[in-house]
Each structure stands twice: as structure tokens, then as C-alpha cells.
Design a protein around this motif. Sequence first.
Motif, PDB file in Angstrom:
ATOM      1  N   ARG A  68       0.836  -0.851   0.341  1.00 39.66           N
ATOM      2  CA  ARG A  68       0.035   0.129   0.091  1.00 39.66           C
ATOM      3  C   ARG A  68       0.756   1.121  -0.062  1.00 39.66           C
ATOM      4  N   ARG A  69       1.502   1.344   1.289  1.00 40.91           N
ATOM      5  CA  ARG A  69       2.887   2.379   1.026  1.00 40.91           C
ATOM      6  C   ARG A  69       3.850   2.677   0.079  1.00 40.91           C
ATOM      7  N   ARG A  70       4.247   1.645  -0.963  1.00 45.07           N
ATOM      8  CA  ARG A  70       4.612   1.743  -1.836  1.00 45.07           C
ATOM      9  C   ARG A  70       4.001   2.090  -3.283  1.00 45.07           C
ATOM     10  N   ASN A  71       2.461   2.042  -3.345  1.00 42.14           N
ATOM     11  CA  ASN A  71       1.919   1.908  -4.533  1.00 42.14           C
ATOM     12  C   ASN A  71       1.526   3.884  -4.836  1.00 42.14           C
ATOM     13  N   ILE A  72       0.996   3.911  -3.158  1.00 44.88           N
ATOM     14  CA  ILE A  72       0.820   5.726  -3.240  1.00 44.88           C
ATOM     15  C   ILE A  72       2.321   6.530  -3.054  1.00 44.88           C
ATOM     16  N   PHE A  73       3.446   5.829  -2.743  1.00 41.09           N
ATOM     17  CA  PHE A  73       4.664   6.685  -2.442  1.00 41.09           C
ATOM     18  C   PHE A  73       5.001   6.785  -3.768  1.00 41.09           C
ATOM     19  N   GLY A  74       4.029   6.206  -5.309  1.00 42.75           N
ATOM     20  CA  GLY A  74       4.831   5.735  -6.492  1.00 42.75           C
ATOM     21  C   GLY A  74       3.571   6.846  -7.460  1.00 42.75           C
ATOM     22  N   TYR A  75       2.524   6.822  -7.045  1.00 43.30           N
ATOM     23  CA  TYR A  75       2.067   7.492  -8.200  1.00 43.30           C
ATOM     24  C   TYR A  75       1.995   8.823  -7.426  1.00 43.30           C
ATOM     25  N   ALA A 117      -0.722  20.049 -17.652  1.00 41.91           N
ATOM     26  CA  ALA A 117      -1.603  19.753 -16.980  1.00 41.91           C
ATOM     27  C   ALA A 117      -2.840  18.724 -16.439  1.00 41.91           C
ATOM     28  N   ILE A 118      -3.266  18.085 -17.409  1.00 40.49           N
ATOM     29  CA  ILE A 118      -4.519  17.036 -17.818  1.00 40.49           C
ATOM     30  C   ILE A 118      -3.625  15.840 -17.254  1.00 40.49           C
ATOM     31  N   SER A 119      -2.345  15.910 -17.562  1.00 41.42           N
ATOM     32  CA  SER A 119      -1.280  14.632 -16.775  1.00 41.42           C
ATOM     33  C   SER A 119      -1.268  14.381 -15.759  1.00 41.42           C
ATOM     34  N   THR A 120      -1.340  15.600 -14.928  1.00 44.65           N
ATOM     35  CA  THR A 120      -0.904  15.957 -13.460  1.00 44.65           C
ATOM     36  C   THR A 120      -2.416  15.041 -12.839  1.00 44.65           C
ATOM     37  N   PHE A 121      -3.347  15.618 -13.434  1.00 45.04           N
ATOM     38  CA  PHE A 121      -5.004  15.906 -13.228  1.00 45.04           C
ATOM     39  C   PHE A 121      -5.243  13.980 -12.618  1.00 45.04           C
ATOM     40  N   PHE A 122      -4.594  13.431 -14.632  1.00 43.73           N
ATOM     41  CA  PHE A 122      -4.999  11.776 -13.750  1.00 43.73           C
ATOM     42  C   PHE A 122      -4.188  10.779 -12.542  1.00 43.73           C
ATOM     43  N   GLU A 123      -3.055  11.695 -12.334  1.00 43.98           N
ATOM     44  CA  GLU A 123      -2.096  11.119 -11.229  1.00 43.98           C
ATOM     45  C   GLU A 123      -2.475  11.806 -10.035  1.00 43.98           C
ATOM     46  N   PHE A 124      -3.303  12.694 -10.178  1.00 43.52           N
ATOM     47  CA  PHE A 124      -4.121  12.946  -8.530  1.00 43.52           C
ATOM     48  C   PHE A 124      -5.527  12.142  -8.928  1.00 43.52           C
ATOM     49  N   LEU A 125      -5.979  11.714  -9.446  1.00 45.57           N
ATOM     50  CA  LEU A 125      -7.082  11.187  -9.447  1.00 45.57           C
ATOM     51  C   LEU A 125      -6.802   9.822  -9.406  1.00 45.57           C
ATOM     52  N   CYS A 126      -5.730   9.006  -9.636  1.00 46.94           N
ATOM     53  CA  CYS A 126      -5.075   7.174  -9.585  1.00 46.94           C
ATOM     54  C   CYS A 126      -4.805   7.501  -7.945  1.00 46.94           C
ATOM     55  N   LEU A 127      -4.134   8.761  -7.402  1.00 52.30           N
ATOM     56  CA  LEU A 127      -4.268   9.076  -5.902  1.00 52.30           C
ATOM     57  C   LEU A 127      -5.225   8.468  -5.095  1.00 52.30           C
ATOM     58  N   LEU A 128      -6.320   9.010  -5.368  1.00 57.96           N
ATOM     59  CA  LEU A 128      -7.124   9.216  -4.784  1.00 57.96           C
ATOM     60  C   LEU A 128      -8.049   7.621  -5.095  1.00 57.96           C
ATOM     61  N   LEU A 129      -7.995   7.186  -5.996  1.00 61.62           N
ATOM     62  CA  LEU A 129      -8.526   6.431  -6.136  1.00 61.62           C
ATOM     63  C   LEU A 129      -8.136   4.356  -5.616  1.00 61.62           C
ATOM     64  N   TYR A 130      -6.887   4.622  -5.838  1.00 63.10           N
ATOM     65  CA  TYR A 130      -5.883   3.292  -4.627  1.00 63.10           C
ATOM     66  C   TYR A 130      -5.872   3.727  -3.540  1.00 63.10           C
ATOM     67  N   TYR A 171      -7.874   5.177  -1.463  1.00 67.51           N
ATOM     68  CA  TYR A 171      -9.009   5.594  -1.126  1.00 67.51           C
ATOM     69  C   TYR A 171     -10.310   4.061  -1.116  1.00 67.51           C
ATOM     70  N   TYR A 172     -10.667   3.740  -2.300  1.00 68.71           N
ATOM     71  CA  TYR A 172     -11.837   3.703  -3.053  1.00 68.71           C
ATOM     72  C   TYR A 172     -11.218   1.896  -3.571  1.00 68.71           C
ATOM     73  N   PHE A 173     -10.279   1.827  -4.381  1.00 71.10           N
ATOM     74  CA  PHE A 173      -9.752   0.124  -4.439  1.00 71.10           C
ATOM     75  C   PHE A 173      -9.848  -0.846  -3.441  1.00 71.10           C
ATOM     76  N   PRO A 174      -9.351  -0.422  -1.948  1.00 72.17           N
ATOM     77  CA  PRO A 174      -9.231  -1.404  -1.263  1.00 72.17           C
ATOM     78  C   PRO A 174     -10.756  -1.829  -0.583  1.00 72.17           C
ATOM     79  N   LYS A 175     -11.440  -0.761  -0.477  1.00 70.59           N
ATOM     80  CA  LYS A 175     -13.034  -1.576   0.034  1.00 70.59           C
ATOM     81  C   LYS A 175     -13.358  -2.014  -0.932  1.00 70.59           C
ATOM     82  N   LEU A 176     -13.163  -2.428  -2.508  1.00 74.20           N
ATOM     83  CA  LEU A 176     -14.185  -3.510  -2.777  1.00 74.20           C
ATOM     84  C   LEU A 176     -14.211  -4.737  -2.772  1.00 74.20           C
ATOM     85  N   PRO A 177     -15.521  -5.129  -2.279  1.00 81.34           N
ATOM     86  CA  PRO A 177     -15.803  -6.536  -2.102  1.00 81.34           C
ATOM     87  C   PRO A 177     -14.772  -7.451  -2.238  1.00 81.34           C
TER      88      PRO A 177
END
Length: 419
Positions: free
Chosen positions: A82-89, A189-202, A204-210
Motif C-alpha cells: 500500500r505505501r509502495r503504490n501510494i508513494f509511486g503515484y 496539466a491533464i496528466s497531473t490531474f490523472f495522476e492525482f485521480l489515481c492517487l485518490l482511487l488507490y 480510498y476506493y480500490f481497497p474497499k471493493l468486496p
Amino acid sequence: MTTANGGDSPTRLPGKVNAIIVCWILGFGSLVSWNSMLTIGDYYYNLFPDYHPSRVLTLVYQPFAFTTMAILAYHESKINTRRRNIFGYFLFFSSTLMLIVMDLATSGRGGIGPFIGICTFVACFGVADAFVQGGIVGDLSFMLPEFIQSFFAGLAASGAVTSALRFITKAAFEKYDNGLRKGTMLFLAISTFFEFLCLLLYTYYFPKLPIVKYFRSKAASEGAKTVKADLVAAGIQTKDDQPEDNANEVDRLSNKQLFLQNIDYGLDLYLIYVLTLSIFPGFLYENTGEHQLGSWYPLVLIAAYNVWDLISRYLPLVKILKIESRKGIMIAILSRFLLIPAFYFTAKYGDQGWMIFLVSFLGLTNGHLTVCVMTAAPKGYKGPEQNALGNILILCLLSGIFCGVALDWLWLIGKKNAF
């Protein structure tokens, strides 16, 4: 909090489609920054005409990616995924943002100073790529094959989408003063937005999928230590003191055993990317000559590769098109080396139509064979072994990219004013 014990069958758990979509977005974010750098190559060739930007930046990127991945693959069983991927994004996000800041600070001027600055942030991309790509692939290796396929489709989609955006920005800003730079800034700027989106998804959202919680719980019950933080984030408590955990650790194959059992798959990935990166992108920018498309020509070639690379990563979903034979995969990969003389003679004697066809075929075979290897290799192993094997295969892939980038410079031999 619940306890990690494997739970219900994944066929009865919701969230599969959502997980596939998130995997696609995570794959997209893993390469969108780097593909942006490749696609805006015309801007950097305008700023730094004597520095071979596409070749130099690629050569800077890959040693950092390969070295970091080698270290992470060796220690993968002890690393908090988890820390590894969050740091990467986060590193992807911050480095892409700093490219914009640096260009604004220098007012888009060329010179050795700004070029060194760009190389520094590209090196950060390489480190982030090793953290994210190895971490995500290792994580997805003990889940469904569709998740890996979707992640790798996202990787290819980042190239196709950035190429499409580059066409739009180039056409929209071409007639304006400093239009090339304005398009590039919008692009980053568009690339920066997508990187921030990935950071949020990984995060807060992905770990909670059943369905994700199910597979991570199953991996933890088989002795995986790398998923603990993800399970805690999803509200699942792991049992550290279970005696069977120790037994599973003893039974787990070592990294050396996993590599030897899958050495053909590792060689497959190495050879796929040695060939691809010895041609793409440096050869396409500097060795294909002048044609009717003018300054659009290299962009068309890059786009053709990216689009067919994306399409081909969905072909293995059609069972009849999926190559599952280990010998069959190796034969297909070795036959790709016939593309080297084909590209050489087409660049020398052929027209732009034949070159576009060859580049499209290069992308088609690259994506298709990559997915065939990555979805077949993890089958039959326990969760911790699949995670380790995913990291090992990504290391082989990055080693192929590194060698391909180095070999790409051989195309400059005999070319006037090459250095």
C-alpha cells in the motif's frame, strides 16, 4: 472489523466491473506522465534540437526504473504494498506538476540548465514507475486475470489518449504565438490531474471493493504479508499469530525458484521490449526522414503504435486469439525480430504508408504478446508466490526496455551530424 479468512466465492461478490475499471485507470496513470513526455517530443526537439531529447530522456528514465525495480523485487515480501503504490503515484503527480512549474519559471527557454531539470524529473518518473508497476502487478497477480489485462490495457490507453490529445492541442494552438508551448502546458496539466485521480482511487476506493477484499484476504490466509496495510484500510483485521501462516511461508517458493520455473516467460517479456524500445520512440522521431505529413509525421507514427498497442491488449479476451502455449508465445516473439530489417529498408526506400503499417504491426504484437504472458504466468501459484512472480516479470520487462533503449542509439551509426 472482520477477519481475513478467504470469505465467499469471488463469483458471488460485487465490485468486479468497478475493479476492472479502476485497474484500467490505475494502468493509465502508471504511464500517462511518461507517455506525455514522449508525445510532446516535438516541443522538446524545438527547445533542445542538439540534445536528442527522445533518446536521452528515455535513457535517463530506464536505469532508474530498472535499478529501483531490482531492489524492490528482491525485497518484495517485506515491503508494504500500500505505501509502495501510494508513494509511486504521489511521485508521478508531484514530478509532472514540477515540469509545469519549471517551464513557467524558465518561460519555456532552452539550454543545458532546463534540460538537466527535465532529466531530473524524468528520473523521478523512472523511480515511480518501478514502485507502481511492480507493486500493482504483484497485487493483481493473485486476483483475476481480467484485472491484469485491464491494467495493461490502461497502460496502452495512456499512449493512445495522449496521442489523441496531442493532435488536438497541436491543431488548436498551432496558429498562435508560442502555440506549441501552450499545448504542452495543457497536456501536462491533464496528466497531473490523472495522476492525482489515481492517487485518490488507490488510496480510498480500490481497497474497499468486496472482490478486492476477498482476494487480499485469501492471499493473507496463504501467508502474504504485503497486503496487511490494504486489509486494515478496508476494515479487515489480519491474524498475525496463526500457526498456519508460518507453515505457508516455509512452503512458499523462493524468488530464485520462481524465476527458474518461469524463465521462459521472463525471457519473453525481455525480448518483446528489447525489440520495441530499439525502434520506439527514438527511431520514429529521428530516422524516418521527411514526408508529406511534415511535422505531423512522427506524431502520426507514435499514435499508430499507441492505438494498435491498446487494441491488441483486448484481443486475448477472445479465447481463439489468446496464445497459451509457452512454445507458441516464444516463436511469435522471436519472429518479431524480422521487423528490424523491415524498418531499416522501409525508412531508406519506402514511403510513409508502409512505415505507418509497420509501426501499427509493432504495436499490435507488443500489446497482444505482453498480455498473453502476464495473464498466463501466475496461474497455479499461491498468493505470496504470485505477488513475487509479478514483481519478477516486471523486472524482466524493464530490463528489456533498458537494453532496447540502449540499442536504439545504434540507428545513429553512419548518420551525418548524429552526435
